[in-house]
Motif scaffolding. Structure first.
Motif, PDB file in Angstrom:
ATOM      1  N   CYS A 190       0.908  -1.069  -0.147  1.00 10.16           N
ATOM      2  CA  CYS A 190      -0.070   0.189  -0.333  1.00 10.16           C
ATOM      3  C   CYS A 190       0.968   1.304  -0.148  1.00 10.16           C
ATOM      4  N   SER A 191       0.205   2.327  -0.170  1.00 13.59           N
ATOM      5  CA  SER A 191       0.967   3.541   0.023  1.00 13.59           C
ATOM      6  C   SER A 191       0.801   4.245   1.246  1.00 13.59           C
ATOM      7  N   ALA A 192       1.701   5.231   1.628  1.00 13.38           N
ATOM      8  CA  ALA A 192       1.277   5.743   3.034  1.00 13.38           C
ATOM      9  C   ALA A 192       0.097   6.470   3.319  1.00 13.38           C
ATOM     10  N   ASP A 193      -0.762   7.059   2.031  1.00 18.98           N
ATOM     11  CA  ASP A 193      -2.039   7.661   2.367  1.00 18.98           C
ATOM     12  C   ASP A 193      -3.206   6.587   2.175  1.00 18.98           C
ATOM     13  N   ILE A 198       1.876  -5.521   5.867  1.00 21.51           N
ATOM     14  CA  ILE A 198       1.788  -5.099   4.603  1.00 21.51           C
ATOM     15  C   ILE A 198       2.675  -3.898   4.407  1.00 21.51           C
ATOM     16  N   PRO A 199       3.851  -4.080   3.398  1.00 13.79           N
ATOM     17  CA  PRO A 199       4.544  -3.133   3.291  1.00 13.79           C
ATOM     18  C   PRO A 199       4.186  -1.695   2.792  1.00 13.79           C
ATOM     19  N   VAL A 200       4.790  -0.647   3.186  1.00 13.21           N
ATOM     20  CA  VAL A 200       3.963   0.630   2.591  1.00 13.21           C
ATOM     21  C   VAL A 200       4.969   1.276   1.576  1.00 13.21           C
ATOM     22  N   ILE A 201       4.856   1.299   0.435  1.00  8.25           N
ATOM     23  CA  ILE A 201       5.936   1.758  -0.689  1.00  8.25           C
ATOM     24  C   ILE A 201       5.695   3.005  -1.286  1.00  8.25           C
ATOM     25  N   ASP A 202       6.443   3.671  -1.738  1.00  6.75           N
ATOM     26  CA  ASP A 202       6.606   5.013  -2.271  1.00  6.75           C
ATOM     27  C   ASP A 202       5.979   4.859  -3.672  1.00  6.75           C
ATOM     28  N   ALA A 203       6.102   5.997  -4.457  1.00  5.73           N
ATOM     29  CA  ALA A 203       5.491   5.963  -5.762  1.00  5.73           C
ATOM     30  C   ALA A 203       6.494   5.180  -6.547  1.00  5.73           C
TER      31      ALA A 203
END
Length: 141
Positions: free
Chosen positions: A14-17, A35-40
């Motif tokens: 997922c993304s941070a938001d 769930i890893p949080v990834i940047d763009a």
């Protein structure tokens, strides 16, 4: 044996938001607790665990429906490169007292997840026992 041989490829992320209820659905739908949080660009910036949701959000009485991944994620993400050995993964899990690691490619982009269970299935018995022992011992503060 390298991490790539034991990891689960293409994990849910997922993304941070990302709304927290969507993160929880990813956990449910993928039968996982992190769930890893990834940047763009696909680089891990943190992780959200089921425990993070409970301890960092719900236990404080915060509204999970108004929260997003960044509100309770652990950051920075502790990662391991896919080409590293399972022994390296064991050492990192022991040192950081974690049960799962996001796996990154040579460019630092998320490409998999490796967990204690993966090492148990693919690793040597002594390695597996030591990781479980070290990660499971209570922290001494």
């Amino acid at each position: 044996m390298d991490v790539r041989s034991a990891m689960t490829p293409n994990p849910a992320a997922c993304s941070a938001d990302t709304p927290l209820h969507e993160v929880a659905k990813l956990m449910r739908d993928n039968d996982c607790g992190q769930i890893p949080v990834i940047d763009a660009a696909g680089h891990p910036v943190g992780v959200v665990t089921d425990r993070d949701i409970v301890v960092r959000l719900l236990a404080d009485g915060r509204d999970a429906n108004a929260a997003c991944a960044t509100d309770c994620m652990s950051s920075p993400a502790m990662t391991i490169e896919a080409t590293r050995t399972l022994a390296d993964a064991c050492d990192l899990m022991e040192a950081q007292r974690v049960r799962r690691l996001p796996v990154v490619d040579a460019d630092g982009r998320l490409c998999g997840m490796v967990a204690q269970a993966d090492i148990a299935l693919h690793g040597r018995d002594r390695e597996t026992l030591e990781v479980v022992k070290q990660v499971s011992e209570p922290a001494h503060h």
